[in-house]
Design a protein around this motif. Structure first.
Motif, PDB file in Angstrom:
ATOM      1  N   VAL A 184     -62.127  29.429 -19.856  1.00  0.00           N
ATOM      2  CA  VAL A 184     -61.793  29.507 -21.270  1.00  0.00           C
ATOM      3  C   VAL A 184     -63.097  29.581 -22.058  1.00  0.00           C
ATOM      4  O   VAL A 184     -63.948  28.703 -21.955  1.00  0.00           O
ATOM      5  CB  VAL A 184     -60.965  28.274 -21.717  1.00  0.00           C
ATOM      6  CG1 VAL A 184     -60.694  28.328 -23.209  1.00  0.00           C
ATOM      7  CG2 VAL A 184     -59.668  28.214 -20.932  1.00  0.00           C
ATOM      8  N   VAL A 185     -63.248  30.659 -22.825  1.00  0.00           N
ATOM      9  CA  VAL A 185     -64.450  30.852 -23.638  1.00  0.00           C
ATOM     10  C   VAL A 185     -64.081  30.575 -25.086  1.00  0.00           C
ATOM     11  O   VAL A 185     -63.179  31.221 -25.628  1.00  0.00           O
ATOM     12  CB  VAL A 185     -65.003  32.284 -23.489  1.00  0.00           C
ATOM     13  CG1 VAL A 185     -66.241  32.479 -24.345  1.00  0.00           C
ATOM     14  CG2 VAL A 185     -65.301  32.588 -22.027  1.00  0.00           C
ATOM     15  N   PRO A 186     -64.739  29.624 -25.725  1.00  0.00           N
ATOM     16  CA  PRO A 186     -64.416  29.319 -27.131  1.00  0.00           C
ATOM     17  C   PRO A 186     -64.560  30.560 -28.007  1.00  0.00           C
ATOM     18  O   PRO A 186     -65.420  31.416 -27.779  1.00  0.00           O
ATOM     19  CB  PRO A 186     -65.448  28.258 -27.508  1.00  0.00           C
ATOM     20  CG  PRO A 186     -65.866  27.649 -26.207  1.00  0.00           C
ATOM     21  CD  PRO A 186     -65.775  28.756 -25.195  1.00  0.00           C
ATOM     22  N   PHE A 187     -63.732  30.622 -29.032  1.00  0.00           N
ATOM     23  CA  PHE A 187     -63.711  31.785 -29.912  1.00  0.00           C
ATOM     24  C   PHE A 187     -65.072  32.020 -30.563  1.00  0.00           C
ATOM     25  O   PHE A 187     -65.505  33.161 -30.707  1.00  0.00           O
ATOM     26  CB  PHE A 187     -62.627  31.616 -30.983  1.00  0.00           C
ATOM     27  CG  PHE A 187     -62.563  32.769 -31.944  1.00  0.00           C
ATOM     28  CD1 PHE A 187     -62.071  33.996 -31.532  1.00  0.00           C
ATOM     29  CD2 PHE A 187     -63.009  32.635 -33.243  1.00  0.00           C
ATOM     30  CE1 PHE A 187     -62.020  35.066 -32.403  1.00  0.00           C
ATOM     31  CE2 PHE A 187     -62.962  33.711 -34.118  1.00  0.00           C
ATOM     32  CZ  PHE A 187     -62.462  34.929 -33.705  1.00  0.00           C
ATOM     33  N   GLN A 190     -67.205  33.939 -28.242  1.00  0.00           N
ATOM     34  CA  GLN A 190     -66.750  35.326 -28.139  1.00  0.00           C
ATOM     35  C   GLN A 190     -67.209  36.118 -29.358  1.00  0.00           C
ATOM     36  O   GLN A 190     -67.663  37.265 -29.249  1.00  0.00           O
ATOM     37  CB  GLN A 190     -65.225  35.389 -28.024  1.00  0.00           C
ATOM     38  CG  GLN A 190     -64.690  34.813 -26.738  1.00  0.00           C
ATOM     39  CD  GLN A 190     -63.171  34.873 -26.698  1.00  0.00           C
ATOM     40  OE1 GLN A 190     -62.556  35.771 -27.278  1.00  0.00           O
ATOM     41  NE2 GLN A 190     -62.554  33.917 -26.030  1.00  0.00           N
ATOM     42  N   LEU A 191     -67.078  35.523 -30.537  1.00  0.00           N
ATOM     43  CA  LEU A 191     -67.476  36.176 -31.783  1.00  0.00           C
ATOM     44  C   LEU A 191     -68.977  36.426 -31.810  1.00  0.00           C
ATOM     45  O   LEU A 191     -69.435  37.503 -32.185  1.00  0.00           O
ATOM     46  CB  LEU A 191     -67.042  35.324 -32.976  1.00  0.00           C
ATOM     47  CG  LEU A 191     -67.160  35.944 -34.359  1.00  0.00           C
ATOM     48  CD1 LEU A 191     -66.331  37.223 -34.430  1.00  0.00           C
ATOM     49  CD2 LEU A 191     -66.709  34.960 -35.405  1.00  0.00           C
ATOM     50  N   ALA A 192     -69.756  35.428 -31.369  1.00  0.00           N
ATOM     51  CA  ALA A 192     -71.217  35.575 -31.352  1.00  0.00           C
ATOM     52  C   ALA A 192     -71.632  36.707 -30.420  1.00  0.00           C
ATOM     53  O   ALA A 192     -72.594  37.432 -30.699  1.00  0.00           O
ATOM     54  CB  ALA A 192     -71.851  34.261 -30.918  1.00  0.00           C
ATOM     55  N   ALA A 193     -70.920  36.893 -29.336  1.00  0.00           N
ATOM     56  CA  ALA A 193     -71.262  37.948 -28.385  1.00  0.00           C
ATOM     57  C   ALA A 193     -71.009  39.344 -28.973  1.00  0.00           C
ATOM     58  O   ALA A 193     -71.613  40.322 -28.546  1.00  0.00           O
ATOM     59  CB  ALA A 193     -70.461  37.784 -27.102  1.00  0.00           C
TER      60      ALA A 193
END
Length: 198
Positions: A184-187, A190-193
């Motif tokens: 599980v990758v925190p949102f 994901q947004l920073a990526a």
């Protein structure tokens, strides 16, 4: 990939089975799924015996295994007394409580009048939510007057597309038995990526 259709129609021919076949054909046309149909009419006695002795008969055991091992389900019931049929509910009462967890399910029903169309939302969707299935947004109801009329083919196609999308997406992401849980990758990460650097 396996698509299992559960049809609770009682008559032959059955409008419930007809709707089930159309949904299956539309879904299989979008995936490489192998389709298997489970006719609950043929399992009625074994379902009743399962309630009294706690063991499934051979045909019922095969049907339960097929449903548990499916990548996606299409479930279709006739409407009786403003809800799903007793045979339909009995089948899902004897299935393992975890068998449908995370499984994509398309719900559908048939009835004599459009007045019963809300059965999809007040009976079927809550049942499969309770079983922790992933129910597609579009449910399909076919009243007697819907056959050959505008609207039903479009609803079938839309629902089938949603199920096919869930099947292919979820089957690719679903870990194999015994594999570790998905990471599980925190949102925020994901947004920073996705943000451009520099």
């Amino acid at each position: 990939m396996k698509l299992v259709v559960v049809s609770a129609g009682l008559s032959v021919p059955s409008s419930t089975r007809l709707l089930a076949d159309r949904l299956a054909s539309a879904t299989a046309g979008r995936t490489s799924a192998e389709v298997r149909v489970v006719e609950l009419r043929d399992l009625a006695v074994e379902i009743a015996h399962h309630f009294t002795n706690g063991f499934p008969g051979k045909k019922l055991a095969q049907a339960l295994d097929a449903v548990s091992g499916a990548d996606g389900l299409i479930v279709v019931t006739p409407v009786f007394s403003a809800s799903y049929s007793g045979l339909f509910k009995s089948f899902f009462d004897v299935i393992d409580p975890d068998a449908l967890s995370g499984k994509p399910v398309l719900i559908a029903a048939t009835g004599g009048s459009a007045r019963h169309s809300l059965v999809l939302e007040h009976a079927l969707r809550p049942l499969f939510s309770y079983l922790r299935a992933v129910v597609v947004p579009t449910a399909v109801y076919a009243a007697s007057e819907d056959w050959g009329a505008e609207g039903l083919p479009e609803r079938i196609e839309r629902a089938a597309g949603e199920l096919a999308g869930l099947m292919t997406g979820l089957s690719a992401a679903r870990p194999a038995k015994g594999a570790a849980d998905l990471e599980v990758v925190p949102f925020a990460e994901q947004l920073a990526a996705l943000r451009p650097t520099g």
